[in-house]
Design an enzyme around this catalytic site. Structure first.
Site, short mmCIF file in Angstrom:
data_model
loop_
_atom_site.label_atom_id
_atom_site.label_comp_id
_atom_site.label_asym_id
_atom_site.label_seq_id
_atom_site.Cartn_x
_atom_site.Cartn_y
_atom_site.Cartn_z
N ARG A 17 0.82 -1.23 0.00
CA ARG A 17 0.00 0.00 0.00
C ARG A 17 0.85 1.27 0.00
O ARG A 17 0.33 2.37 -0.24
CB ARG A 17 -0.95 -0.01 1.20
N THR A 82 2.64 -13.67 9.28
CA THR A 82 3.31 -13.27 10.51
C THR A 82 3.66 -14.46 11.40
O THR A 82 4.70 -14.47 12.07
CB THR A 82 2.43 -12.28 11.28
N ASP A 105 7.22 -1.48 11.52
CA ASP A 105 6.62 -0.28 10.91
C ASP A 105 5.80 0.51 11.92
O ASP A 105 4.83 1.17 11.55
CB ASP A 105 5.75 -0.67 9.71
N ARG A 336 29.68 22.70 0.63
CA ARG A 336 29.59 21.30 0.25
C ARG A 336 30.48 20.47 1.18
O ARG A 336 31.18 21.02 2.02
CB ARG A 336 29.99 21.16 -1.22
N ASN A 380 42.31 37.51 3.23
CA ASN A 380 41.15 38.16 2.62
C ASN A 380 41.03 37.69 1.18
O ASN A 380 41.96 37.85 0.38
CB ASN A 380 41.29 39.68 2.64
N ASN A 389 40.12 24.05 -9.75
CA ASN A 389 40.67 22.85 -9.14
C ASN A 389 40.58 21.61 -9.99
O ASN A 389 41.18 20.59 -9.66
CB ASN A 389 39.99 22.59 -7.78
N ARG A 443 47.86 39.82 -15.58
CA ARG A 443 46.79 40.30 -16.45
C ARG A 443 47.41 41.09 -17.59
O ARG A 443 48.52 41.61 -17.48
CB ARG A 443 45.80 41.17 -15.68
#
Length: 466
Positions: A17, A82, A105, A336, A380, A389, A443
């Site tokens: 069920r 049973t 249950d 994570r 910082n 990575n 840069r």
């Protein structure tokens, strides 16, 4: 613990069920599977070696769920009812004088109720003692038939009951104490139900009475505690009760829960006093929260460990990570698995960490990804910084030593190391190490071309005319 008892938990059924591909006892309520809740109640009464779980449908999944618990397993290879489920455990169970039997249950069944059943059974010296309860609508349950002096005579199942018997409101939830000798004698002589072809444990009651043995009952006023789970709706109701119990226990122990009806806390969670859970918080798994913390609205913690005075701002996710005292996370941060955040460190909005160690008092406040990184103390990390990575095959580590300053929009291509006290110029892409105390710039040089925009506009206008 009562050394004279074995405990048999019946967990072999399909649970059709539930309409699920998973065995019923593997569904969860209050943060644990139904079978874990059943075993948890049993372990408050007996040592693990006294507990026998009868498995059948998806037996491997049930055994894996209980791995390490120390309980014993009995395999019911064919689900023949049973009575048959208890009979297949005869070799293990008959070594004990008495056996307590209940279903896997029944998530709301408490150890106190089971203990009360044991006491009643011992006091009356009956061959069997069963729990009963009363329902306004007893449809679907076996009815308790009593004799003229109120003694238990028989349990009649719904399908076999007469209209008069169906009007009885005292029902059998399937929790029993048996003397093992008489129990297995009756089980050995059971005949299968003609309609179902199964052997019903309930038929043992009439069998004991027929042998002149006494059967006693203990009426439980709170019917919800002893009823099993058969549908998803009933599972949701049981989950709500277990969550409410957990919240009440935490508040009684000094935890503030704002709008507790909206907060979800798993059974295995521990929370110290003076911590505040704001509305719609979820604290899941084996999370442990220290004193004086605040968990902001809509945040989710799973298997997280928080020292004292940690603040998790709203809409943050923390999984399998350790946070030091006074750390501050969020809002909208995602941690994570595998992170260690140092004392008084800051992880701000839209910052993501994975397998990263962030040192004490270090800050990554805005729009940053740190993966497979070791960041020292007092660092910082500027907005928009990312550690590259993954090279498509393997993960590599980024190391940022104490006191470094990482400029806004820096890209660190791992493996790479930033030395102690180094400064990284904003907008740079680093593929090589930066020595301690150095200024790293990576840069292209800016070039300005006066009048370029107007020239471009004239070219586009001319192209449209042609």
């Amino acid at each position: 613990m009562n050394r004279g008892y074995a405990i048999a938990i019946l967990a072999a059924g399909l649970g059709t069920r539930m309409k699920s591909r998973y065995a019923k006892v593997l569904h969860r309520a209050g943060g644990q599977t139904l079978i874990e809740l059943a075993v948890g109640a049993a372990r408050r009464l007996a040592a693990p070696g006294q507990i026998h779980v009868v498995v059948g449908h998806q037996a491997e999944g049930v055994q894996q769920t209980l791995a390490g618990s120390g309980v014993q397993f009995v395999r019911q290879t064919r689900q023949l009812g049973t009575g048959h489920a208890v009979l297949v455990g005869r070799q293990q169970l008959q070594a004990w004088k008495r056996v307590l039997v209940f279903y896997g249950d029944c998530p709301l069944l408490t150890a106190n109720t089971l203990r009360a059943l044991q006491k009643r059974h011992a006091a009356t010296r009956a061959a069997a003692t069963l729990l009963t309860t009363r329902l306004v609508n007893p449809t679907g349950y076996g009815r308790i038939l009593r004799g003229p002096r109120g003694e238990v005579r028989e349990i009649v199942e719904e399908k076999a009951a007469t209209p008069e018997q169906k009007a009885i409101t005292e029902i059998n939830p399937g929790v029993y104490c048996f003397e093992t000798g008489p129990l297995f004698k009756c089980l050995a002589s059971l005949k299968p139900n003609q309609a179902a072809g199964e052997y019903y444990l309930t038929d043992v009651i009439a069998g004991l009475v027929g042998r002149g043995l006494r059967v006693e009952a203990l009426l439980v006023e709170d019917a919800s505690q002893v009823l099993g789970i058969n549908t998803r709706a009933e599972l949701a109701e049981a989950d709500a009760v277990l969550r409410r119990r957990k919240a009440q226990a935490l508040m009684a122990a000094g935890v503030t829960i704002q709008k507790p009806e909206t907060v979800i806390v798993d059974a295995g969670v521990s929370i110290a006093p003076d911590t505040v859970l704001e509305p719609f918080v979820q604290v899941l798994g084996r999370s442990a929260i220290g004193p004086g913390c605040r968990i902001g609205s809509h945040s989710i913690l799973r298997d997280a460990s928080l020292a004292g005075d940690v603040v998790i701002e709203a809409f943050s996710w923390v999984e399998d990570s350790r946070l030091g005292r006074g750390a501050r996370i969020g809002p909208y941060a995602r941690l994570r698995p595998g992170n260690v955040v140092g004392a008084e460190a800051r992880v701000g909005n839209f910052v993501e960490l994975k397998m990263t160690r962030l040192g004490a008092r270090s800050k990554a406040q805005h729009l940053t990804y740190l993966g497979d990184s070791v960041v020292g103390a007092d660092v910082n990390v500027g907005a928009g910084t990312i550690t590259c990575n993954y090279d498509g095959v393997a993960k590599h580590q980024t190391v940022i030593e104490d006191g470094a300053f990482v400029g806004t929009h820096s890209t660190l291509v791992a493996p790479v190391k930033i030395g102690k006290g180094a400064y990284l110029a904003a907008g740079s892409v680093f593929t090589e190490a930066v020595p301690p105390g150095a200024l790293g710039i990576a840069r292209s040089r800016q070039t300005n071309k006066p009048g370029w925009a107007a020239q471009r506009q004239r070219r586009q206008t001319g192209a449209r005319k042609h």
